[in-house]
Structure formats: structure tokens, C-alpha cells
Design an enzyme around this catalytic site. Structure first.
Site, short mmCIF file in Angstrom:
data_model
loop_
_atom_site.label_atom_id
_atom_site.label_comp_id
_atom_site.label_asym_id
_atom_site.label_seq_id
_atom_site.Cartn_x
_atom_site.Cartn_y
_atom_site.Cartn_z
N ASP A 405 -5.96 13.42 -10.68
CA ASP A 405 -4.74 14.20 -10.46
C ASP A 405 -5.13 15.59 -9.97
O ASP A 405 -6.31 15.94 -9.96
CB ASP A 405 -4.00 14.27 -11.80
CG ASP A 405 -2.64 14.94 -11.67
OD1 ASP A 405 -2.08 14.94 -10.58
OD2 ASP A 405 -2.15 15.48 -12.69
N GLU A 408 -5.14 18.03 -4.78
CA GLU A 408 -4.69 18.43 -3.41
C GLU A 408 -5.67 19.40 -2.77
O GLU A 408 -5.75 19.39 -1.53
CB GLU A 408 -3.29 19.04 -3.50
CG GLU A 408 -2.20 18.02 -3.80
CD GLU A 408 -2.27 17.45 -5.22
OE1 GLU A 408 -2.75 18.18 -6.10
OE2 GLU A 408 -1.90 16.30 -5.42
N ASP A 483 5.05 14.16 -8.85
CA ASP A 483 6.02 14.61 -9.86
C ASP A 483 7.45 14.57 -9.36
O ASP A 483 8.03 15.59 -8.95
CB ASP A 483 5.65 16.04 -10.31
CG ASP A 483 4.31 16.07 -11.01
OD1 ASP A 483 3.82 14.99 -11.41
OD2 ASP A 483 3.75 17.17 -11.16
C1 GLC Z 1 0.63 16.66 -13.01
C2 GLC Z 1 0.68 15.18 -12.70
C3 GLC Z 1 1.35 14.44 -13.83
C4 GLC Z 1 0.58 14.73 -15.12
C5 GLC Z 1 0.48 16.23 -15.39
C6 GLC Z 1 -0.41 16.54 -16.57
O1 GLC Z 1 1.88 17.21 -13.06
O2 GLC Z 1 1.33 14.92 -11.50
O3 GLC Z 1 1.40 13.08 -13.57
O4 GLC Z 1 1.20 14.09 -16.20
O5 GLC Z 1 -0.05 16.87 -14.24
O6 GLC Z 1 -1.67 16.04 -16.41
#
Ligand code: GLC
Length: 798
Positions: A405, A408, A483
Site C-alpha cells: 500500500d 504511489e 480508498d
Molecule cells: C490506506 C489504504 C487502506 C489502508 C490504510 C491503512 O488508506 O488504502 O486500504 O487500510 O491505508 O493502512
């Protein structure tokens, strides 16, 4: 600072006249008076690469997107000189290059124009960073439609839109919001029943404009790098998408359990909470294969550590979950906490593996753990080190999948949400700034993760999921759409995004079911799960700060709907696995938007909601509250309503009634749909028979079923089972021919064949030309037969 430049700008420069050309095997070089060179390479008869330089020479040719094993080789390449242009002919297309200005046009062999330059290649010199802003404009044809581009949250047909590719952490993004998490600079154009594709392989921030700025012009440009694009000729969208996917690569098969249902939340902790959630799935008999640990499992969000207070013995917990059929998946972000006592930080520092600013200091930015440094995943040595970090998680603790995650890469509390432009990257030996590496960073992280998980999971298959991706990421990882928000509009967006990803080569994708931000109503959750089970990746996830989003957070009716649809997904696992296999073999998208399914029918060109799941199941979500049904377009052909088996003739828009526990699902007449019994997790029960739902049609239809060991790599050595069925329906007869391929012997020995829509009463059943005894009465009630899987031809005679 360069802004989003207008297309035509007075400082734009253009190629001048061609002064010479040379040919070198598959490539033709055209040289202009003002030092521009166009290198035109024929990769296949229907695939041409256009590469331009304005310097008089080309820099090193390197791409992360192109799969080294892509197929190339053509049958014919001929170049000839005409008065005003050069002409390149293959067995599929003709390409003309204008002598005066290097503009290109591509035609089919009947001289119909497929795609033609408007201004063609032009550029603006970039004083601030050096190099050029490279631009291309093409004429657009009347009625032309555009598809592709990855995860864009807008209508499927991009006509009239301008989109941007710059991977961005876009929390609670909105419809039409740009840019999003992924950068997939590939589109499909369609006009006069002919499709073509363009892949602009340039990792800089880039833009595509589909008749938004100027009515009959399509253009694309990037803030650096080369004008370097591939042209794919169709004429079918299928040809375009499969050759794009061949060029940028296909994944290996995931373990079958990864196609099951996944449950996630930010965050399940401590251990007792994880166990409770897992147990509740089993108690309610809602199938589930995977449970996720979000950032709170770590010690102060330090990757590759565990919070020992919440998870005192992760290995024991993971194995206890595994005994109950749950695979544990953990999150790993790129930011490494700056902490002199933290082993990962110390190692990376000692080896000098973090990204640096132009003047030398390490790139420092805030993410969940506070101030972090970030590994340079574009350095092969760093990727190798990173892969090694997974040893303990995978080999010792038994984690089965990794979730990447914030890649980017996301940085908090800064206006551009990411690294500054000056950050340096190795780019596999082609040193560059973050301007060039930004869009590829997430993919290189997922790639390193994939190699690590694969190494330590061997001989089992790895599972990786990423948020950010560039073209080609599908070789290493699945993805989700980031998200989103618990709203009806987002359900509409999710449906389009997953279809769009599917025709952009990156099919193993899903959305956060129910929405990540905010709380869905029970109704919205139910409608979302009803769609989500038809997405290649199927996971509920939520931010967790608005209450719970497990099925039992809603009322009984929603729990029942969830059970019903997740169970249906588990029944359809052999169908889903077969479509995954067709994706890895042929590059065929697992979800097919209606336009892909029938591009000849212009009614499909602007449809967004309906799609084909695999090859033979038509799905249309309910996207509004209080619906008793909906209007939808049923494509041409005959379709059985899945819920009541009534037959409808397509090629028109129609109203379809649905109850709350249904969405419109239709099965193509002639299809043979394979099903397993419902299991609470993959491998829970020994499968004794394969159910085949046979949907009668007058005429012929082919169906295939792919199976193998469901994990491991034996399938690559021929240990798979491929059943090819050919059904032929006549007025008073139905026959099924079965052809088998592969060396894998499935455990079950029987098929349970259900006949749907038989227009006659059955008098005789003949297997391999011998009449068999059967109970006519019970057949006529049940419309089903249990027979050995070892047959070649089955005749049902009226
Ligand atoms: C980001 C991710 C989400 C995750 C969060 C905490 O917002 O997109 O899926 O739960 O981070 O790690």
C-alpha cells in the site's frame, strides 16, 4: 514549474522534412532536416512501435512495462517510396509517413484509415528540467469511442474526457477525480467497427485528451521522456487487448484460494479479534479464505515487525487460522521508519538503499510510522534485498500473501502528496529523477515483494496485492481500486473501474466492497457484495472508524444475501479459475464490457453497467436504493435469466425484475457452466462430482473448464485438466462432445449434468453411442443426470 500544458502552444516545435531513411531488419529510421529521427519498428504485422528523438540520436532503450517474453515476428515488411510519402506494408496494415513533416497514417489493407496524425509528433523544450514535453495529436473520426486507461473513475467510454496519469494517493476520491492511484497509458479506439490501440510507454506524468479540448482531435503528451508509443491494429477489441497484454505481460495463476472471498478492515487486532472474526464466518457459514492484518499488527508501523502485545505469537495464530482454512495476509508499506534501533532501517542505511535527494540527503517524508526513508525499488540490488526480507514472514510465520500500500509513493502533510521531483532513482541503471520514476515506483515495489513471497512460498504460489501500478504490473500482482467511499455513486464507479482495469491488461482487480470511507447501509453493502462476487478480486475492506463492515454488522437479510452470493462465487470457482487461465494464456480480459463483447452493436458503445463475467455470464449490478429491478441492455443472442431460467432474446434494452436478494444475471444459451459444491474455504471438502449446468440452445456452442492442483507449479509441466465441451442442440436432440487435454486427473469421477431449457421430453440417453438405462420419470422431474466423467459423446434424445 510546468503546468498542464495546452496542446498547441506557440513554442511548439515540429519535425521538418525527411532527408533520408535506412532500414535495419524490422526497423525503419526516418531522418529529418532538424535532427528528428523516427524509428518505426514492426513487431508483428499488426503491431508497430513509433519512437522519436529530437537530438539526432536515441538514448538507451529501457522499459519496465514490456515483457521480455512477448511475441514478436512478422510475416511481411515492405517499404516503398511514393511521391509525397513512404509506405510500409505488412500483411495486416499499411503505414504512410509523410515526407514533408513525418506525420503518420495507418490504414487497413483496403485503404480505410484507421488512425492518422493531426499535428502528429511535436514537442516543447523544457528549460527547467532539460529534455522535452513530448506531444502527439491524432485526428479523431466521427463516432469514434475510447476505452482503457486503467482505473479512471469516469464513464467507460472516454470520449470527451481528459485524463492524467500520475499515481496519487487519492483518499475518498470522487467521480471524475484525476489523477488516481494507477498509471496505465493504454487506450483502445473504435470507429467504423474497427478497433486499434495505443500504448504510450512513458512513465512521466502524462495526459490523454479524447476530443475534450478540440472536437475531432485525440492527443497525448508527457512531461518528459520520449514520444514512444505502440500501435495495435484490431480489428476486434479482443485483438487489441490481447496483444497489449501479450506485450506488457500476463501473470501466473494465483492459488485458487485467492479467488475466494477475502475479509479486511483497518485493523483487526489484537489476536482475539482476528480469531473472533474468523470464527464468526464459520459460524454463519459465509465462505471466506483470507483475513488481512492492516498496519496495526506492526510495532509502531515498522515493516517486518510485530506488535507483541497484540500478537504475542504470530506463528501460532497464523497456523491456527490456517487449520480453519484462513490464509493470513499482511500489509507492507514502502516507508521505513527512521529509527537507529530498527533492523530494516539499519540494513538499508548500511547498504545505502534509500532514495536520495539531488544534493545527497536521503528522501525523508512522513507516513504512518512518522518520518521515514524509502527504498529505491528501481534498483535491482534493492529489490533483491527487499525480497529477502520476507523470509521470516512467509517461511517461518506462514503468512500467505502480502498487501503493498502507499506505494504511489504517498507522503503525508505535503501538498503534492508524494516525493519532490529532484529525488534520484537508479531506474535499473538509467539514473533519473522522480519525475521519471514516480509512476513506476509502486510496480517495482510490488515486483520485489512478489519475488520475495514467491521465493519463500515455493512450491506454493504467492499472492500479492498493490494499490499503485503502471502497465505491466499484472505480471507480479493483483490490485484494488484504493480508498473509495460507501456511497451509491461509488458502487457505480467500482463497477466501471474493475471493467476498465480488465481491458487494460490488469484484470485481477477488485474494489473495497461496501466502501472504505464512511459507513454503508445494509442495502448498499448487499448491492455491493452482489457485484463484488463477480469481480476477479473479491474483498470487503473498510477504514474501520465508522463501525463494522463484516456481514453481521447488518441485519439478517443482508447476512443471508451475503451468504447466498459468496456461496455462488464458491460454486462458480471452476468457472472463475477457467477465465483466469484464459487470461494468463491468451490475455483475454476476465470481465468484458458490453462493447468488448459485441463491438459491432453500436448500442453497446456507451454502456457502463452491464458486463460479461468470463465468456458466458452477463451481470448487471443494481446501483440504486429501493430497486425492484432495473432497465438494462441485453446484448444480442439468447440469454437465460439465472434466477428463473426464462429465456430472453437480446439486442435490446429491457426491464428486469429483481428481488432484494438478486441482481440481473443471465447465462448465454448454449453455455455449460461448471460448479463446485459450496465450501467454506477452498479445499475444505473433497469434490466428488463436478456439476455442469447445460443451457440448451438450438445450434452449437463451446465451453471449457480448466482445473489443476489449485496451487503449486505442476500445471506448467502439463499437469492440468482441460475439458472442452461442444454442445449441439437440435429440435429433439442435444449432444455434448467432450475432448480432454492435460495430464492432471481430477479427484472427482462423475459429472452431475443439469439440463436447463430442454424443449423436449427425454426418451433416450446415449453415452458413447450406447443406450443407457435411466429413469425417465425422475429425469423429467430433476432434469439431471449423474454420469461418469469418462465419456466422449453424450446424446439426449427426445
Ligand atoms: C490506506 C489504504 C487502506 C489502508 C490504510 C491503512 O488508506 O488504502 O486500504 O487500510 O491505508 O493502512
Amino acid at each position: 514549474m510546468i503546468t498542464n500544458t495546452e496542446l498547441e502552444y506557440k513554442g511548439d516545435l515540429y519535425p521538418s522534412k525527411i532527408v533520408s531513411y535506412t532500414q535495419d531488419v524490422d526497423s525503419v529510421y526516418f531522418y529529418t532536416d532538424n535532427n528528428v529521427i523516427l524509428k518505426l519498428t514492426v513487431l508483428r504485422d499488426s503491431l508497430i512501435r513509433f519512437r522519436f528523438t529530437t537530438k539526432g540520436y536515441f538514448s538507451n532503450d529501457f522499459s519496465y512495462a514490456i515483457d521480455k517474453s512477448h511475441s514478436h515476428g512478422y510475416n511481411h515488411l515492405e517499404i516503398s517510396e511514393e511521391t509525397t510519402y513512404y509506405k510500409i506494408t505488412t500483411t495486416k496494415i499499411v503505414c504512410k509517413i509523410q515526407k514533408a513533416d513525418l506525420r503518420a497514417s495507418i490504414l487497413d489493407l483496403k485503404e480505410n484509415i484507421i488512425l492518422e496524425d493531426e499535428l502528429g509528433f511535436h514537442w516543447e523544450e523544457c528549460y527547467e528540467f532539460g529534455g522535452n514535453i513530448v506531444k502527439m495529436s491524432k485526428s479523431s473520426r466521427d463516432g469514434e469511442c475510447f476505452y482503457g486507461l486503467g482505473d479512471k473513475a469516469t464513464q467507460l467510454n472516454l470520449k470527451g474526457k481528459r485524463v492524467e496519469n500520475f499515481a496519487t494517493d487519492q483518499y475518498a476520491f470522487q467521480k471524475e477525480q484525476e489523477p488516481l492511484y494507477k498509471a496505465v497509458p493504454f487506450y483502445i479506439g473504435l470507429h467504423h467497427k474497427q478497433a486499434y490501440g495505443i500504448f504510450f510507454d512513458n512513465t512521466f506524468q502524462s495526459f490523454f485528451d479524447f476530443c475534450h479540448e478540440r472536437r475531432n482531435v485525440t492527443s497525448f503528451w508527457a512531461h518528459g521522456g520520449e514520444m514512444n508509443y505502440y500501435f495495435f491494429y484490431g480489428p476486434s477489441m479482443q485483438d487489441v487487448v490481447t496483444s497489449y497484454t501479450d506485450l506488457t505481460g500476463k501473470p501466473e495463476l494465483p492459488p485458487l484460494w485467492a479467488l475466494g472471498y477475502h475479509q479486511c478492515k483497518w485493523s483487526y487486532y489484537p489476536e482475539s479479534n482476528v480469531k473472533e472474526v474468523a470464527a464468526k464466518f464459520r459460524e454463519l457459514q459465509i465462505p471466506c479464505d483470507a483475513i488481512y492484518l492492516d498496519i496495526d499488527y506492526m510495532e509502531g508501523f515498522r515493516c517486518f515487525t510485530w506488535n507483541k502485545e497484540y500478537f504475542p505469537d504470530p506463528k501460532r495464530m497464523v497456523s491456527e487460522l490456517a487449520e480453519d482454512g484462513f490464509k493470513t495476509i499482511v500489509i507492507i508499506d514502502p516507508g521505513i521508519k527512521i529509527d537507529k534501533d530498527y533492523w530494516v532501517y539499519k540494513e538499508a542505511l548500511a547498504k545505502d538503499y534509500f532514495c536520495k535527494r539531488a544534493d545527497g540527503p536521503y528522501m525523508k517524508g512522513k507516513v504512518w510510522p512518522g518520518e521515514c526513508n524509502f527504498p529505491d525499488f528501481t534498483n535491482p540490488e534493492v529489490r533483491e534485498w527487499w525480497a529477502g526480507l520476507f523470509k521470516e514472514l512467509i517461511s517461518e510465520i506462514g503468512v500467505k500473501g502480502v498487501w503493498n500500500d502507499m506505494n504511489e509513493p504517498a507522503v503525508m502533510e505535503v501538498p503534492n502528496k508524494t516525493f519532490p521531483n529532484d529525488v534520484r532513482h537508479d531506474y535499473d541503471g538509467n539514473p533519473c529523477s522522480h519525475r521519471k520514476a514516480h509512476n513506476i515506483y509502486g510496480t517495482q515495489m510490488a515486483r520485489a515483494t512478489y519475488h520475495g513471497v514467491k521465493r519463500f512460498a515455493y512450491p506454493k504460489r504467492p499472492f500479492i496485492i498493490t494499490r499503485s501500478a503502471y502497465s505491466g504490473a499484472q505480471r507480479y500482482t493483483s490490485s484494488w481500486t484504493g480508498d473509495n467511499v460507501a456511497s451509491w455513486e461509488h458502487l457505480w464507479i467500482a463497477n466501471i473501474q474493475v471493467q476498465r482495469m480488465s481491458i487494460s491488461g490488469m484484470g485481477f482487480t477488485g474494489s473495497d466492497i461496501g466502501g472504505f470511507a464512511e459507513q454503508p447501509t445494509g442495502e448498499l453493502y448487499a448491492r455491493w457484495i452482489q457485484l463484488g462476487v463477480f469481480h476477479p478480486f473479491c474483498r470487503t475492506h473498510s477504514s474501520g472508524d465508522h463501525g463494522n463492515q463484516e456481514p453481521w454488522a447488518f441485519d439478517e437479510e443482508v447476512i443471508d444475501i451475503t451468504r447466498k452470493f459468496v456461496s455462488l462465487r464458491y460454486q462458480l470457482l471452476p468457472y472463475l479459475y477457467t477465465m483466469f487461465w484464459q487470461y494468463i494464456e491468451e490475455g483475454t480480459p476476465m470481465l468484458k464490457p458490453l462493447v468488448y463483447f459485441d463491438q459491432e452493436d453500436i448500442q453497446t458503445h456507451y454502456r457502463n453497467d452491464e458486463f460479461i463475467f468470463g465468456n458466458q455470464i452477463l451481470v448487471c449490478p443494481i446501483l440504486e436504493p429501493n430497486a425492484q429491478g432495473r432497465r438494462m441492455y441485453v446484448p444480442k443472442g439468447q440469454w437465460y435469466n439465472y434466477w428463473n431460467n426464462t429465456l430472453v432474446k437480446g439486442g435490446k434494452e429491457m426491464w428486469v425484475d429483481t428481488k432484494f436478494d438478486e441482481i440481473p444475471v443471465f447465462v448465454k444459451a448454449g453455455a455449460i457452466i461448471p460448479k463446485y459444491p459450496v465450501q467454506q474455504y477452498v479445499g475444505e471438502i473433497e469434490i466428488e462430482e463436478l456439476t455442469l449446468d447445460v443451457y440448451y440452445k438450438e445450434g452449437k456452442e463451446k465451453s471449457v473448464v480448466y482445473e489443476d492442483g489449485q496451487d503449486g507449479y505442476d500445471y506448467k509441466k502439463g499437469r492440468f485438466s482441460l475439458l472442452s465441451f461442444q454442445m449441439t442442440g437440435k429440435e429433439k436432440e442435444l449432444s455434448i462432445q467432450l475432448h480432454k487435454d492435460g495430464k492432471f486427473n481430477t479427484n472427482y469421477s462423475k459429472f452431475k449434468i443439469n439440463f436447463i431449457g430442454l424443449p423436449f421430453e427425454v426418451q433416450k440417453v446415449r453415452i458413447d453411442n450406447e443406450d443407457v438405462e435411466f429413469d425417465t420419470n425422475s429425469f423429467n422431474i430433476e432434469q439431471s443426470l449423474l454420469i461418469s466423467k469418462e465419456f466422449s459423446v453424450l446424446h439426449i434424445i427426445g
